[in-house]
Design a protein around this motif. Structure first.
Motif, PDB file in Angstrom:
ATOM      1  N   GLY A 292       2.671  -2.756  23.307  1.00 32.93           N
ATOM      2  CA  GLY A 292       1.867  -3.282  22.212  1.00 32.93           C
ATOM      3  C   GLY A 292       1.402  -2.178  21.285  1.00 32.93           C
ATOM      4  O   GLY A 292       1.931  -1.060  21.274  1.00 32.93           O
ATOM      5  N   GLN A 293       0.400  -2.495  20.455  1.00 32.95           N
ATOM      6  CA  GLN A 293      -0.176  -1.518  19.538  1.00 32.95           C
ATOM      7  C   GLN A 293      -1.689  -1.669  19.563  1.00 32.95           C
ATOM      8  O   GLN A 293      -2.226  -2.704  19.147  1.00 32.95           O
ATOM      9  CB  GLN A 293       0.355  -1.719  18.119  1.00 32.95           C
ATOM     10  N   LEU A 294      -2.380  -0.661  20.063  1.00 36.60           N
ATOM     11  CA  LEU A 294      -3.830  -0.688  20.130  1.00 36.60           C
ATOM     12  C   LEU A 294      -4.388  -0.428  18.728  1.00 36.60           C
ATOM     13  O   LEU A 294      -4.115   0.612  18.123  1.00 36.60           O
ATOM     14  CB  LEU A 294      -4.324   0.366  21.107  1.00 36.60           C
ATOM     15  N   SER A 295      -5.172  -1.363  18.211  1.00 38.49           N
ATOM     16  CA  SER A 295      -5.641  -1.276  16.826  1.00 38.49           C
ATOM     17  C   SER A 295      -6.388   0.020  16.496  1.00 38.49           C
ATOM     18  O   SER A 295      -6.156   0.611  15.440  1.00 38.49           O
ATOM     19  CB  SER A 295      -6.508  -2.492  16.488  1.00 38.49           C
ATOM     20  N   PRO A 296      -7.304   0.497  17.364  1.00 34.18           N
ATOM     21  CA  PRO A 296      -7.973   1.768  17.039  1.00 34.18           C
ATOM     22  C   PRO A 296      -7.001   2.939  16.914  1.00 34.18           C
ATOM     23  O   PRO A 296      -7.215   3.835  16.092  1.00 34.18           O
ATOM     24  CB  PRO A 296      -8.940   1.962  18.215  1.00 34.18           C
ATOM     25  N   VAL A 297      -5.949   2.930  17.721  1.00 31.27           N
ATOM     26  CA  VAL A 297      -4.945   4.004  17.619  1.00 31.27           C
ATOM     27  C   VAL A 297      -4.195   3.884  16.287  1.00 31.27           C
ATOM     28  O   VAL A 297      -3.925   4.884  15.620  1.00 31.27           O
ATOM     29  CB  VAL A 297      -3.969   3.953  18.809  1.00 31.27           C
ATOM     30  N   CYS A 298      -3.874   2.647  15.896  1.00 30.72           N
ATOM     31  CA  CYS A 298      -3.234   2.424  14.592  1.00 30.72           C
ATOM     32  C   CYS A 298      -4.127   2.927  13.463  1.00 30.72           C
ATOM     33  O   CYS A 298      -3.645   3.534  12.497  1.00 30.72           O
ATOM     34  CB  CYS A 298      -2.939   0.938  14.389  1.00 30.72           C
ATOM     35  N   ALA A 299      -5.429   2.661  13.577  1.00 30.54           N
ATOM     36  CA  ALA A 299      -6.365   3.081  12.532  1.00 30.54           C
ATOM     37  C   ALA A 299      -6.424   4.595  12.427  1.00 30.54           C
ATOM     38  O   ALA A 299      -6.445   5.153  11.314  1.00 30.54           O
ATOM     39  CB  ALA A 299      -7.753   2.507  12.816  1.00 30.54           C
ATOM     40  N   ILE A 300      -6.450   5.273  13.558  1.00 28.01           N
ATOM     41  CA  ILE A 300      -6.511   6.741  13.546  1.00 28.01           C
ATOM     42  C   ILE A 300      -5.230   7.335  12.977  1.00 28.01           C
ATOM     43  O   ILE A 300      -5.263   8.163  12.053  1.00 28.01           O
ATOM     44  CB  ILE A 300      -6.780   7.275  14.959  1.00 28.01           C
ATOM     45  N   LEU A 301      -4.085   6.909  13.506  1.00 32.11           N
ATOM     46  CA  LEU A 301      -2.810   7.453  13.040  1.00 32.11           C
ATOM     47  C   LEU A 301      -2.555   7.083  11.589  1.00 32.11           C
ATOM     48  O   LEU A 301      -2.082   7.911  10.790  1.00 32.11           O
ATOM     49  CB  LEU A 301      -1.674   6.950  13.917  1.00 32.11           C
ATOM     50  N   GLY A 302      -2.850   5.819  11.211  1.00 37.57           N
ATOM     51  CA  GLY A 302      -2.652   5.395   9.835  1.00 37.57           C
ATOM     52  C   GLY A 302      -3.559   6.117   8.871  1.00 37.57           C
ATOM     53  O   GLY A 302      -3.155   6.449   7.749  1.00 37.57           O
ATOM     54  N   GLY A 303      -4.802   6.386   9.311  1.00 35.75           N
ATOM     55  CA  GLY A 303      -5.721   7.136   8.465  1.00 35.75           C
ATOM     56  C   GLY A 303      -5.259   8.561   8.229  1.00 35.75           C
ATOM     57  O   GLY A 303      -5.334   9.082   7.114  1.00 35.75           O
ATOM     58  N   VAL A 304      -4.763   9.199   9.288  1.00 32.02           N
ATOM     59  CA  VAL A 304      -4.272  10.584   9.158  1.00 32.02           C
ATOM     60  C   VAL A 304      -3.024  10.627   8.272  1.00 32.02           C
ATOM     61  O   VAL A 304      -2.898  11.497   7.404  1.00 32.02           O
ATOM     62  CB  VAL A 304      -3.980  11.179  10.545  1.00 32.02           C
ATOM     63  N   ALA A 305      -2.099   9.677   8.461  1.00 30.10           N
ATOM     64  CA  ALA A 305      -0.883   9.656   7.641  1.00 30.10           C
ATOM     65  C   ALA A 305      -1.213   9.450   6.173  1.00 30.10           C
ATOM     66  O   ALA A 305      -0.664  10.138   5.293  1.00 30.10           O
ATOM     67  CB  ALA A 305       0.061   8.561   8.136  1.00 30.10           C
ATOM     68  N   ALA A 306      -2.115   8.505   5.874  1.00 29.05           N
ATOM     69  CA  ALA A 306      -2.506   8.278   4.479  1.00 29.05           C
ATOM     70  C   ALA A 306      -3.202   9.501   3.906  1.00 29.05           C
ATOM     71  O   ALA A 306      -2.978   9.869   2.741  1.00 29.05           O
ATOM     72  CB  ALA A 306      -3.425   7.058   4.396  1.00 29.05           C
ATOM     73  N   GLN A 307      -4.028  10.148   4.702  1.00 30.58           N
ATOM     74  CA  GLN A 307      -4.686  11.382   4.275  1.00 30.58           C
ATOM     75  C   GLN A 307      -3.665  12.436   3.874  1.00 30.58           C
ATOM     76  O   GLN A 307      -3.809  13.119   2.850  1.00 30.58           O
ATOM     77  CB  GLN A 307      -5.564  11.901   5.411  1.00 30.58           C
ATOM     78  N   GLU A 308      -2.618  12.588   4.680  1.00 30.10           N
ATOM     79  CA  GLU A 308      -1.601  13.595   4.390  1.00 30.10           C
ATOM     80  C   GLU A 308      -0.775  13.219   3.147  1.00 30.10           C
ATOM     81  O   GLU A 308      -0.351  14.099   2.394  1.00 30.10           O
ATOM     82  CB  GLU A 308      -0.693  13.789   5.597  1.00 30.10           C
ATOM     83  N   ILE A 309      -0.545  11.923   2.931  1.00 29.83           N
ATOM     84  CA  ILE A 309       0.148  11.489   1.725  1.00 29.83           C
ATOM     85  C   ILE A 309      -0.698  11.801   0.498  1.00 29.83           C
ATOM     86  O   ILE A 309      -0.193  12.296  -0.520  1.00 29.83           O
ATOM     87  CB  ILE A 309       0.474   9.980   1.804  1.00 29.83           C
ATOM     88  N   ILE A 310      -1.992  11.536   0.594  1.00 29.02           N
ATOM     89  CA  ILE A 310      -2.900  11.833  -0.520  1.00 29.02           C
ATOM     90  C   ILE A 310      -2.935  13.330  -0.797  1.00 29.02           C
ATOM     91  O   ILE A 310      -2.900  13.763  -1.950  1.00 29.02           O
ATOM     92  CB  ILE A 310      -4.310  11.287  -0.209  1.00 29.02           C
ATOM     93  N   LYS A 311      -2.977  14.137   0.253  1.00 26.87           N
ATOM     94  CA  LYS A 311      -2.924  15.598   0.064  1.00 26.87           C
ATOM     95  C   LYS A 311      -1.634  16.015  -0.632  1.00 26.87           C
ATOM     96  O   LYS A 311      -1.639  16.847  -1.547  1.00 26.87           O
ATOM     97  CB  LYS A 311      -3.011  16.305   1.414  1.00 26.87           C
ATOM     98  N   ALA A 312      -0.514  15.448  -0.179  1.00 29.04           N
ATOM     99  CA  ALA A 312       0.787  15.829  -0.729  1.00 29.04           C
ATOM    100  C   ALA A 312       0.877  15.494  -2.212  1.00 29.04           C
ATOM    101  O   ALA A 312       1.357  16.292  -3.016  1.00 29.04           O
ATOM    102  CB  ALA A 312       1.903  15.125   0.033  1.00 29.04           C
ATOM    103  N   VAL A 313       0.414  14.297  -2.582  1.00 25.13           N
ATOM    104  CA  VAL A 313       0.507  13.847  -3.973  1.00 25.13           C
ATOM    105  C   VAL A 313      -0.504  14.564  -4.858  1.00 25.13           C
ATOM    106  O   VAL A 313      -0.182  15.000  -5.966  1.00 25.13           O
ATOM    107  CB  VAL A 313       0.304  12.320  -4.052  1.00 25.13           C
ATOM    108  N   SER A 314      -1.730  14.687  -4.368  1.00 22.57           N
ATOM    109  CA  SER A 314      -2.795  15.287  -5.186  1.00 22.57           C
ATOM    110  C   SER A 314      -2.703  16.805  -5.251  1.00 22.57           C
ATOM    111  O   SER A 314      -3.327  17.428  -6.108  1.00 22.57           O
ATOM    112  CB  SER A 314      -4.164  14.891  -4.624  1.00 22.57           C
TER     113      SER A 314
END
Length: 340
Positions: A292-314
Motif C-alpha cells: 500500500g501507500q502510507l499517506s504521511p509517507v506520501c506527504a513527506i516524500l511528495g513535499g520534498v520532491a516538490a521542494q526540489e522542483i521549486i528549487k530547480a526552477v527558481s
C-alpha cells in the motif's frame, strides 16, 4: 486552458500580475520576485497519480507554476482513494489522471492543470521536450531510465520517486544546475570595534548524474565499500522494489501478502548477492512493510520532491543531491549522494 488561467496570461506583462502578486505575497517574500517569475513560467509533468504524485501536484499548483500535466493511464482503485486525495471516493473505476484534474485545478485557478489519460510507455521524445521539469512515479525501472536519458539529452530537469508502504525515495537529476545561495558572514563596522552579521548572495554550481549511474554502483570498490556502512538500507530496498515491479508489473498486493513477501525476500537475497552486499545490510522484516501507500509517507516524500522542483526552477537555495529516503522503520529521512 480554463478561463481564469487565460485571463492571467492575457494580463501578464513582466511575468507576474497584480492578482498573482497578492496571491503569492508570502512566498515572494520568502524567495523573491525573480524566483516567482521563473516558477510562473515553468511547465511541469507529473506522471503517476499515486499518493506521492498527488502531493507533488498539490504543492506545485499552490506554488504558482505555469502549468501541470497529470499523466496516468490507470483506473482509480479503492486503495488509491486513501492515498490520492485529489481523486474523489466515488471516482473508483475512472481514469486516475482525469479524476484528479478537477480538485487539482481548484487549488489554484491561476495554474493550467490538464489531465492526460494515456500510457507513458507510448510517449515519444518529442512529448517530454515540451516540459521544464518531469517528475515520474509508479513507473518501471526501464521507463525511468529511458525518460531520464531523454530529459538529459534535451536539458529537462528530471525527478522520480515512489512510496512502498512505509518506505519511499526521491531521486533528482538537475543536470548542471546553477543556483543562488545565501551566505552569512561577519563584517567589521567602520570606525567601531565590533562586527555585524550580513547576508550576501553567491552563485554556486552543482553537477548531477543520471539515474542509471546512481543505480549501477560497484560496492566492492574502496570508495563505496567504506561508504556502505553509512548508506541507508532504503537505497537497497528501493532496488529490490524496482526489481519486483519489473518482474511482476505491479506493486506488492495486500491480497497476496504471503506469496509477495516470499518473492520480495527471494529478490532481495539474489540482488544482495549480485551487488556483493552482506544480506544482513537489509533486515528481512522490511518485506512486511512495503504494501500500500502510507499517506504521511506520501506527504513527506511528495513535499520534498516538490521542494526540489521549486528549487530547480527558481534557482534558489542548495538542492538535495541526489537521493532522499524516508523509512518509518528508521524514523527519519536521509539524504544520500550515491554514484558521484
Amino acid at each position: 486552458m480554463n478561463n481564469s488561467a487565460m485571463k492571467v496570461v492575457d494580463k501578464t506583462t513582466d511575468g507576474i500580475t497584480e492578482d498573482e502578486a497578492e496571491l503569492y505575497d508570502r512566498q515572494i517574500r520568502l524567495w523573491g520576485l525573480d524566483a516567482q517569475k521563473r516558477l510562473r513560467g515553468s511547465r511541469i509533468l507529473v506522471a503517476g497519480l499515486c499518493g506521492m504524485g498527488a502531493e507533488v501536484t498539490k504543492n506545485l499548483v499552490l506554488a504558482g507554476v505555469k502549468s501541470v500535466v497529470l499523466l496516468d493511464h490507470r483506473e482509480v482503485t479503492e486503495i488509491d482513494t486513501f492515498s490520492n486525495f485529489l481523486a474523489a471516493p466515488n471516482s473508483v473505476g475512472q481514469n486516475i489522471a482525469s479524476a484528479s484534474e478537477e480538485r487539482a485545478q481548484a487549488l489554484n485557478p491561476m495554474v493550467d492543470v490538464v489531465a492526460d489519460p494515456t500510457n507513458i510507455e507510448e510517449k515519444t521524445e518529442e512529448f517530454f521536450k515540451d516540459f521544464d521539469v518531469v517528475f515520474l512515479s509508479r513507473c518501471k525501472r526501464e521507463q525511468l531510465l529511458r525518460i531520464n536519458n531523454i530529459c538529459r539529452m534535451n536539458g529537462v530537469v528530471f525527478l522520480a520517486g515512489d512510496v512502498f508502504g512505509q518506505i519511499g525515495y526521491m531521486f533528482s537529476d538537475l543536470l548542471d544546475h546553477s543556483y543562488a545561495d545565501e551566505v552569512k558572514e561577519k563584517v567589521e563596522v567602520p570606525g567601531q570595534s565590533q562586527t555585524v552579521e550580513e547576508t550576501r548572495i553567491v552563485r554556486r554550481e552543482e553537477s548531477f548524474i543520471p539515474l542509471s549511474q546512481a543505480l549501477d554502483v560497484d560496492w566492492t570498490t574502496p570508495k563505496y565499500a567504506s561508504q556502505l556502512r553509512r548508506t541507508s538500507p532504503a537505497y537497497f530496498i528501493m532496488q529490490v522494489m524496482m526489481e519486483f515491479v519489473m518482474l511482476h508489473g505491479r506493486l506488492p498486493d495486500p491480497s497476496r501478502r504471503d506469496e509477495d513477501v516470499v518473492e520480495i525476500l527471494t529478490i532481495k537475497n539474489a540482488l544482495m548477492d549480485k551487488m556483493n552486499i552482506p544480506p544482513e545490510k537489509v533486515k528481512n522484516d522490511f518485506a512486511e512493510y512495503v504494501f500500500g501507500q502510507l499517506s504521511p509517507v506520501c506527504a513527506i516524500l511528495g513535499g520534498v520532491a516538490a521542494q526540489e522542483i521549486i528549487k530547480a526552477v527558481s534557482q534558489k537555495d542548495a538542492p538535495l543531491k541526489n537521493f532522499f529516503f524516508f523509512n518509518t522503520l528508521e524514523g527519519a529521512g536521509i539524504v544520500e549522494c550515491i554514484g558521484h
